[in-house]
Scaffold this motif. Structure first.
Motif, PDB file in Angstrom:
ATOM      1  N   SER A 766       0.856  -1.190   0.000  1.00 19.33           N
ATOM      2  CA  SER A 766       0.000   0.000   0.000  1.00 19.33           C
ATOM      3  C   SER A 766       0.887   1.233   0.000  1.00 19.33           C
ATOM      4  O   SER A 766       1.104   1.873   1.043  1.00 19.33           O
ATOM      5  CB  SER A 766      -0.918  -0.003   1.228  1.00 19.33           C
ATOM      6  N   PRO A 767       1.478   1.562  -1.158  1.00 21.14           N
ATOM      7  CA  PRO A 767       2.373   2.723  -1.201  1.00 21.14           C
ATOM      8  C   PRO A 767       1.610   4.008  -0.894  1.00 21.14           C
ATOM      9  O   PRO A 767       0.430   4.153  -1.236  1.00 21.14           O
ATOM     10  CB  PRO A 767       2.909   2.699  -2.631  1.00 21.14           C
ATOM     11  N   ARG A 768       2.306   4.949  -0.224  1.00 20.34           N
ATOM     12  CA  ARG A 768       1.617   6.158   0.228  1.00 20.34           C
ATOM     13  C   ARG A 768       2.597   7.320   0.291  1.00 20.34           C
ATOM     14  O   ARG A 768       3.747   7.159   0.723  1.00 20.34           O
ATOM     15  CB  ARG A 768       0.996   5.935   1.610  1.00 20.34           C
ATOM     16  N   PHE A 769       2.137   8.490  -0.173  1.00 17.00           N
ATOM     17  CA  PHE A 769       2.844   9.752   0.037  1.00 17.00           C
ATOM     18  C   PHE A 769       2.005  10.593   1.010  1.00 17.00           C
ATOM     19  O   PHE A 769       0.778  10.676   0.863  1.00 17.00           O
ATOM     20  CB  PHE A 769       3.018  10.539  -1.269  1.00 17.00           C
ATOM     21  N   ILE A 770       2.670  11.214   1.994  1.00 13.15           N
ATOM     22  CA  ILE A 770       2.029  12.219   2.842  1.00 13.15           C
ATOM     23  C   ILE A 770       2.742  13.540   2.558  1.00 13.15           C
ATOM     24  O   ILE A 770       3.943  13.666   2.810  1.00 13.15           O
ATOM     25  CB  ILE A 770       2.122  11.869   4.326  1.00 13.15           C
ATOM     26  N   ILE A 771       2.006  14.488   2.001  1.00 14.23           N
ATOM     27  CA  ILE A 771       2.592  15.771   1.611  1.00 14.23           C
ATOM     28  C   ILE A 771       2.073  16.844   2.556  1.00 14.23           C
ATOM     29  O   ILE A 771       0.857  17.089   2.637  1.00 14.23           O
ATOM     30  CB  ILE A 771       2.227  16.115   0.145  1.00 14.23           C
ATOM     31  N   ARG A 772       2.990  17.450   3.309  1.00 14.52           N
ATOM     32  CA  ARG A 772       2.636  18.478   4.274  1.00 14.52           C
ATOM     33  C   ARG A 772       3.133  19.838   3.774  1.00 14.52           C
ATOM     34  O   ARG A 772       4.272  19.966   3.304  1.00 14.52           O
ATOM     35  CB  ARG A 772       3.247  18.162   5.645  1.00 14.52           C
ATOM     36  N   TYR A 773       2.295  20.828   3.914  1.00 17.59           N
ATOM     37  CA  TYR A 773       2.597  22.178   3.427  1.00 17.59           C
ATOM     38  C   TYR A 773       2.314  23.138   4.579  1.00 17.59           C
ATOM     39  O   TYR A 773       1.184  23.250   5.051  1.00 17.59           O
ATOM     40  CB  TYR A 773       1.705  22.485   2.228  1.00 17.59           C
ATOM     41  N   LEU A 774       3.354  23.809   5.117  1.00 13.99           N
ATOM     42  CA  LEU A 774       3.183  24.635   6.295  1.00 13.99           C
ATOM     43  C   LEU A 774       4.201  25.771   6.275  1.00 13.99           C
ATOM     44  O   LEU A 774       5.071  25.843   5.399  1.00 13.99           O
ATOM     45  CB  LEU A 774       3.348  23.802   7.573  1.00 13.99           C
ATOM     46  N   ARG A 775       4.045  26.631   7.233  1.00 19.68           N
ATOM     47  CA  ARG A 775       4.984  27.760   7.374  1.00 19.68           C
ATOM     48  C   ARG A 775       5.681  27.652   8.715  1.00 19.68           C
ATOM     49  O   ARG A 775       5.053  27.398   9.738  1.00 19.68           O
ATOM     50  CB  ARG A 775       4.250  29.090   7.279  1.00 19.68           C
ATOM     51  N   GLN A 776       7.017  27.869   8.670  1.00 22.62           N
ATOM     52  CA  GLN A 776       7.824  27.883   9.895  1.00 22.62           C
ATOM     53  C   GLN A 776       8.651  29.160   9.885  1.00 22.62           C
ATOM     54  O   GLN A 776       9.650  29.257   9.141  1.00 22.62           O
ATOM     55  CB  GLN A 776       8.727  26.655   9.969  1.00 22.62           C
ATOM     56  N   GLY A 777       8.232  30.113  10.707  1.00 20.63           N
ATOM     57  CA  GLY A 777       8.951  31.384  10.746  1.00 20.63           C
ATOM     58  C   GLY A 777       8.866  32.117   9.422  1.00 20.63           C
ATOM     59  O   GLY A 777       7.771  32.369   8.890  1.00 20.63           O
ATOM     60  N   ASP A 778      10.025  32.432   8.833  1.00 15.47           N
ATOM     61  CA  ASP A 778      10.073  33.146   7.553  1.00 15.47           C
ATOM     62  C   ASP A 778      10.170  32.204   6.366  1.00 15.47           C
ATOM     63  O   ASP A 778      10.445  32.642   5.244  1.00 15.47           O
ATOM     64  CB  ASP A 778      11.284  34.105   7.542  1.00 15.47           C
ATOM     65  N   ASN A 779       9.991  30.916   6.584  1.00 19.91           N
ATOM     66  CA  ASN A 779      10.124  29.933   5.512  1.00 19.91           C
ATOM     67  C   ASN A 779       8.804  29.223   5.251  1.00 19.91           C
ATOM     68  O   ASN A 779       7.984  29.025   6.160  1.00 19.91           O
ATOM     69  CB  ASN A 779      11.179  28.880   5.863  1.00 19.91           C
ATOM     70  N   VAL A 780       8.624  28.855   3.991  1.00 20.51           N
ATOM     71  CA  VAL A 780       7.546  27.950   3.602  1.00 20.51           C
ATOM     72  C   VAL A 780       8.163  26.560   3.459  1.00 20.51           C
ATOM     73  O   VAL A 780       9.208  26.399   2.829  1.00 20.51           O
ATOM     74  CB  VAL A 780       6.896  28.404   2.286  1.00 20.51           C
ATOM     75  N   VAL A 781       7.512  25.555   4.071  1.00 26.52           N
ATOM     76  CA  VAL A 781       8.099  24.215   4.168  1.00 26.52           C
ATOM     77  C   VAL A 781       7.192  23.213   3.453  1.00 26.52           C
ATOM     78  O   VAL A 781       5.964  23.215   3.656  1.00 26.52           O
ATOM     79  CB  VAL A 781       8.305  23.797   5.635  1.00 26.52           C
ATOM     80  N   PHE A 782       7.804  22.382   2.619  1.00 26.26           N
ATOM     81  CA  PHE A 782       7.133  21.244   1.996  1.00 26.26           C
ATOM     82  C   PHE A 782       7.817  19.983   2.497  1.00 26.26           C
ATOM     83  O   PHE A 782       9.029  19.842   2.387  1.00 26.26           O
ATOM     84  CB  PHE A 782       7.236  21.313   0.467  1.00 26.26           C
ATOM     85  N   LYS A 783       7.013  19.056   3.078  1.00 28.58           N
ATOM     86  CA  LYS A 783       7.540  17.770   3.540  1.00 28.58           C
ATOM     87  C   LYS A 783       6.863  16.662   2.743  1.00 28.58           C
ATOM     88  O   LYS A 783       5.632  16.533   2.751  1.00 28.58           O
ATOM     89  CB  LYS A 783       7.269  17.560   5.040  1.00 28.58           C
ATOM     90  N   ILE A 784       7.692  15.897   2.009  1.00 32.57           N
ATOM     91  CA  ILE A 784       7.183  14.801   1.180  1.00 32.57           C
ATOM     92  C   ILE A 784       7.642  13.493   1.818  1.00 32.57           C
ATOM     93  O   ILE A 784       8.823  13.148   1.792  1.00 32.57           O
ATOM     94  CB  ILE A 784       7.694  14.922  -0.264  1.00 32.57           C
ATOM     95  N   GLU A 785       6.693  12.781   2.440  1.00 29.67           N
ATOM     96  CA  GLU A 785       7.001  11.559   3.208  1.00 29.67           C
ATOM     97  C   GLU A 785       6.440  10.346   2.483  1.00 29.67           C
ATOM     98  O   GLU A 785       5.294  10.358   2.030  1.00 29.67           O
ATOM     99  CB  GLU A 785       6.387  11.662   4.603  1.00 29.67           C
ATOM    100  N   ASP A 786       7.275   9.294   2.315  1.00 27.42           N
ATOM    101  CA  ASP A 786       6.786   8.041   1.742  1.00 27.42           C
ATOM    102  C   ASP A 786       6.914   6.927   2.763  1.00 27.42           C
ATOM    103  O   ASP A 786       7.517   7.101   3.827  1.00 27.42           O
ATOM    104  CB  ASP A 786       7.565   7.695   0.460  1.00 27.42           C
ATOM    105  N   ASN A 787       6.315   5.793   2.494  1.00 27.34           N
ATOM    106  CA  ASN A 787       6.417   4.634   3.392  1.00 27.34           C
ATOM    107  C   ASN A 787       7.243   3.533   2.756  1.00 27.34           C
ATOM    108  O   ASN A 787       6.955   2.351   2.866  1.00 27.34           O
ATOM    109  CB  ASN A 787       5.032   4.111   3.768  1.00 27.34           C
ATOM    110  N   GLY A 788       8.313   3.976   2.040  1.00 30.67           N
ATOM    111  CA  GLY A 788       9.198   3.047   1.366  1.00 30.67           C
ATOM    112  C   GLY A 788      10.182   2.382   2.303  1.00 30.67           C
ATOM    113  O   GLY A 788      10.018   2.413   3.534  1.00 30.67           O
ATOM    114  N   PRO A 789      11.247   1.800   1.765  1.00 27.89           N
ATOM    115  CA  PRO A 789      12.200   1.020   2.581  1.00 27.89           C
ATOM    116  C   PRO A 789      13.125   1.871   3.421  1.00 27.89           C
ATOM    117  O   PRO A 789      13.832   1.342   4.278  1.00 27.89           O
ATOM    118  CB  PRO A 789      12.979   0.242   1.525  1.00 27.89           C
ATOM    119  N   GLY A 790      13.184   3.189   3.187  1.00 29.75           N
ATOM    120  CA  GLY A 790      14.107   4.022   3.930  1.00 29.75           C
ATOM    121  C   GLY A 790      15.493   4.013   3.321  1.00 29.75           C
ATOM    122  O   GLY A 790      15.774   3.312   2.339  1.00 29.75           O
ATOM    123  N   ILE A 791      16.387   4.823   3.910  1.00 30.37           N
ATOM    124  CA  ILE A 791      17.735   5.000   3.354  1.00 30.37           C
ATOM    125  C   ILE A 791      18.754   4.749   4.451  1.00 30.37           C
ATOM    126  O   ILE A 791      18.628   5.259   5.568  1.00 30.37           O
ATOM    127  CB  ILE A 791      17.910   6.434   2.792  1.00 30.37           C
TER     128      ILE A 791
END
Length: 862
Positions: A766-791
């Motif tokens: 069941s492959p899955r991407f979780i894409i989070r879009y938020l602001r931290q201070g003066d930056n805009v942050v994109f977090k792209i998380e998968d449930n793959g094997p890792g590194i």
């Protein structure tokens, strides 16, 4: 009609007997605490129940109702023998029955009541019952059975024993006690006479049981004895159980000084025989005591201390002479009670000596001591109190000491309450007090309370210890300790102290924050219990400083730590101080610096190589295109030259096609273009994009990228991106950023393609991407998380290097993530990082500033 009249007469007579019995019981109720009176009261209640129900039997009109009242008669009748037996025991001064004795005697009455009310089922009490009309009044006649005769035997045995005990006690009794027993014996005789009349069935009284009435007459006799001979007031004197319970010699005398009774203590001490011949006076049996009695007795109670010899030994005695009077205040005898106070007199003398010694101790004590009375007034001060506080005995005697600071008033009241409430009357506490000169002293106070026999407080002794210097030193020590602890707690490192047994003695704030274990729980515990990962690294450290770099897991967090251990060596304290520094961030920064330097070097190298390769590569691509044109296109020059060479141009093309030369030329062309694209990517390391930037919402770029990959045919051949679940967690009100849309889309595309390939290759169901879009201070942050094997860690450190790839040869170039890294860091002044652990998937984090910062060279986040 005549029979009915006799029934009414018998019934009324029984009711009168019941009323008399109950009246006697009510008369005895105020004497409830007197055991004989209490037993007699129960006896009269039982007789009253029997008489009343017997009367109801007479006036009942039919057999069924009469039998019902006969059953009710047993509720009172069954207890008569037992209660009479207990009353006689009490009057004769015999030992009372205990709880077990009462329970055993009660078995028969309770059983009889049960058998009576269930007789119709077993007929153990009577088998037949009928109404006899031959007498003056109709009476119920029974055919008695075994149960009835057992009950009668039980009752008669108890009454017989009671009569025997009475007669035996009467033989040895003297004075008013003899008259009491005669009254009881006469009262006990009436039931014998009445029951004999009933059992032998004399004519005229046939079938009429006068036993309840007889017991009523007995109750009247007992009550007359109570009033005439003061049984309730003299029973405690005459009964052996009460007399014997007294620990002092007791002698009862009548008005002629005749000895009525003596207890065993008196017999043993004065050698007096309990069975005294009649008319033996005290002066004949014990003349020395008789002289003391005659000398001191008066009409009122007298208590004096005297002395007389007992054998050859002189004894000190407390002599009490109590006149005995009846309710009419008539003097009827004397009670002589002696107490041997020889030992107490000796103890009193010893006490006086002890008091003298105690006073010497009080006067010599270095601590201030104060005695207070029950209202808090001073009754004694020792010299030490005057020396420490300044007041003298003359100044404070009979007064309260005004030396209590207001701030210590509440605690002192609380301590005073605790001292009074404490059964031992003792309490210790530390407080402060004024001196006469106005100075404030820190004092330790021990207060001891003295109580009277009734438990009330009579006085208090308070012992003061001046601890001002001790408190000052303690305060300085606490300040030093707190200062040292503050220094230790303010350090950003974990500081842990352990003794030579591995027990934690110091646990600073950083240790608490990282482990979640508070200091009060950690200190005193073994290090292996509160920090097991650390204890294994210090097991052999004793004499030298040791430093080591280890990986530790604290809670759910893994860190790279520097551990430094310093041994503590002193005369009385041995142990170690452990310092743990989290160097994970420093290690990451070092890695980033290495990575950045590597990227700069590779970037310069790539730029040079790209320029060197670009020129010959352009020649190759141009010439292969010219060759293809000259071999495939029907140009006049091509046809002419072929004829000149004697070759048909069409045959030449056929030959080329059959030998796949054109396909080979296409491969050369494709490879050249791929090499050109690699060169173009390499050039991006050395220069920033010349494209113009504009403001974009990053989530719009992400959505268009997702749509692109879902419709990319070449990607569908490897995996279907539509089968991957995409979870979007977009925050609202995120501002747009200044960026080049195509480059950002390329970064998103590279990350999504790599994640999809990794999840497909590892067989994630069941492959899955979780894409989070938020602001931290003066930056805009994109977090792209998968449930793959890792590194793996080693791969993660090189993942952004150019040409580094884990794919097979010919599949990947190793430039996708490196180009993405340069697009974010170089072209957009942002940061691109990755968080990953084997088996737990990967998260790529893109940070772009809301406002662009000029002249930013490198981002050191990794």
């Amino acid at each position: 009609m005549e029979a009915l009249n006799w029934s009414a007469i018998y019934g009324i007579f029984s009711f009168i007997a019941a009323l008399v019995s109950v009246s006697i019981a009510i008369y005895l109720f105020p004497h409830w605490k007197n055991y004989p009176a209490r037993v007699l009261m129960f006896l009269m209640v039982a007789v009253g129940i029997w008489s009343f129900t017997y009367g109801m039997e007479f006036i009942s009109p039919d057999l069924v109702l009469k039998i019902w009242w006969v059953k009710a008669e047993y509720i009172g009748a069954v207890w008569i023998g037992m209660l009479l037996f207990c009353f006689v025991l009490a009057m004769a001064g015999k030992k009372r029955l205990g709880k077990k004795g009462y329970m055993l005697l009660s078995i028969v009455p309770l059983t009889v009541i049960i058998l009576v009310f269930t007789n119709s089922n077993h007929h153990l009490m009577w088998s037949l019952a009928w109404l006899d009309l031959s007498g003056r009044a109709p009476a119920v006649v029974y055919s008695r059975e075994a149960g009835f005769w057992v009950f009668m035997g039980f009752s008669y045995i108890l009454i017989l024993f009671a009569t025997i005990i009475l007669i035996h006690s009467l033989i040895h009794a003297r004075g008013i006690y003899r008259k009491q027993l005669v009254t009881v014996l006469v009262g006990a005789g009436f039931p014998w006479f009445a029951n004999a009349l009933y059992l032998f069935g004399f004519e005229g009284l046939r079938l009429l049981d006068l036993t309840p009435v007889a017991f009523t007459i007995s109750g009247i006799a007992f009550s007359w004895g109570l009033m005439r001979y003061q049984m309730l007031s003299l029973i405690p004197l005459a009964h052996e159980t009460v007399i014997e319970s007294m620990g002092d010699p007791v002698i009862a005398l009548d008005m002629d000084d005749q000895i009525l009774d003596v207890n065993k203590i008196a017999q043993d001490i004065f050698k007096i025989n309990r069975v005294i011949p009649a008319r033996n006076a005290l002066k004949d049996v014990f003349p020395v005591l008789y002289e003391k009695v005659v000398k001191y007795r008066e009409k009122s109670p007298v208590e004096v201390e005297t002395a007389f010899a007992l054998g050859k030994l002189l004894k000190q005695w407390n002599l009490r002479l109590l006149p005995l009077v009846n309710r009419k205040e008539k003097h009827i005898g004397w009670l002589v009670i002696l107490r041997d106070i020889t030992d107490s007199k000796n103890a009193e003398n010893a006490l006086k000596e002890s008091e003298r010694i105690h006073r010497i101790v009080l006067e010599a004590s270095p601590n201030p001591i104060v005695f207070y009375n029950d209202v808090g007034e001073v009754t004694y001060l020792n010299p030490a109190f005057t020396r420490v506080f300044g007041w003298t005995m003359d100044e404070l005697w009979g007064k309260r000491i005004d030396f209590l600071p207001k701030e210590n008033l509440a605690e002192t009241k609380e301590v005073l309450k605790k001292t009074i409430d404490n059964p031992g009357g003792n309490y210790d506490f530390i407080t402060r007090r004024y001196t006469k000169a106005g100075d404030i002293l820190d004092v330790s106070i021990n207060s001891a309370l003295y109580r009277a026999k009734d438990g009330s407080a009579t006085s208090m002794v308070v012992n003061f210890t001046d601890i001002t210097k001790i408190k000052r030193a303690e305060h300085e020590l606490v300040n030093t300790k707190n200062y040292t602890r503050s220094i230790i707690n303010s350090m950003p490192s974990i500081i842990i102290g352990v003794d030579d047994k591995g027990i934690v003695t110091q646990w600073n704030t950083e240790a608490r924050q990282l482990t979640g274990i508070p200091a009060d729980k950690a200190e005193g515990s073994a290090l292996k219990d509160v920090f097991p990962k650390l204890s294994c690294h210090i097991s052999n450290v004793r004499q030298t400083i040791k430093k080591q770099k280890v990986s530790l897991k604290i809670g759910n967090k893994s860190i790279l730590a520097d551990i430094t251990i310093y041994p503590i060596l002193s005369g009385s304290i041995n142990g170690s101080v452990i310092r743990v520094d989290d160097i994970s961030e420093r290690a990451r920064i070092e890695e980033m610096m290495v990575q950045s330097e590597k990227m700069l070097s590779v970037g310069g190298l790539a730029a040079g190589m790209a320029h060197e390769i670009n020129n010959p590569l352009a020649g190759i691509l141009q010439n292969i295109q010219v060759i293809r044109n000259r071999l495939t296109k029907d140009l006049p020059a091509n046809i002419k030259t072929a004829r000149e060479c004697g070759i048909d141009f069409g045959d030449l093309k056929v030959y080329m096609e059959k030998r796949n030369i054109f396909s080979m030329m296409e491969l050369v062309n494709s490879s050249g273009r791929r090499a050109a694209q690699i060169v173009a990517n390499m050039l991006s390391f050395s220069r920033k994009s010349d494209r113009r930037k504009s403001t974009h919402y990053l989530h719009d770029i992400m959505e268009s990228t997702i749509e692109l990959v879902q419709n990319d045919y070449s990607m569908k051949k490897q995996y279907d991106f539509r089968s991957i679940e995409i979870i979007r967690e977009y925050r609202e009100n995120i501002p747009p950023v200044l960026c080049e849309r195509g480059e950002i889309q390329q970064v998103f595309l590279n990350i999504l393609k790599n994640g999809a390939e990794a999840m497909t290759d590892s067989g994630i169901l069941s492959p899955r991407f979780i894409i989070r879009y938020l602001r931290q201070g003066d930056n805009v942050v994109f977090k792209i998380e998968d449930n793959g094997p890792g590194i793996e860690r080693e791969i993660r450190k090189r993942i952004f290097e150019p040409f580094f790839t884990t794919k097979d040869v010919g599949i990947g170039t190793g430039l996708g993530l490196s180009v993405s890294y340069f697009i974010i860091t170089e072209n957009h002044n942002g940061a691109l990082t990755v968080e990953s652990s084997p088996g737990k998937g990967s998260t790529f984090i893109i940070e772009l500033p809301v406002k662009q910062v000029k002249n930013k060279h490198f981002s050191f986040k990794f």
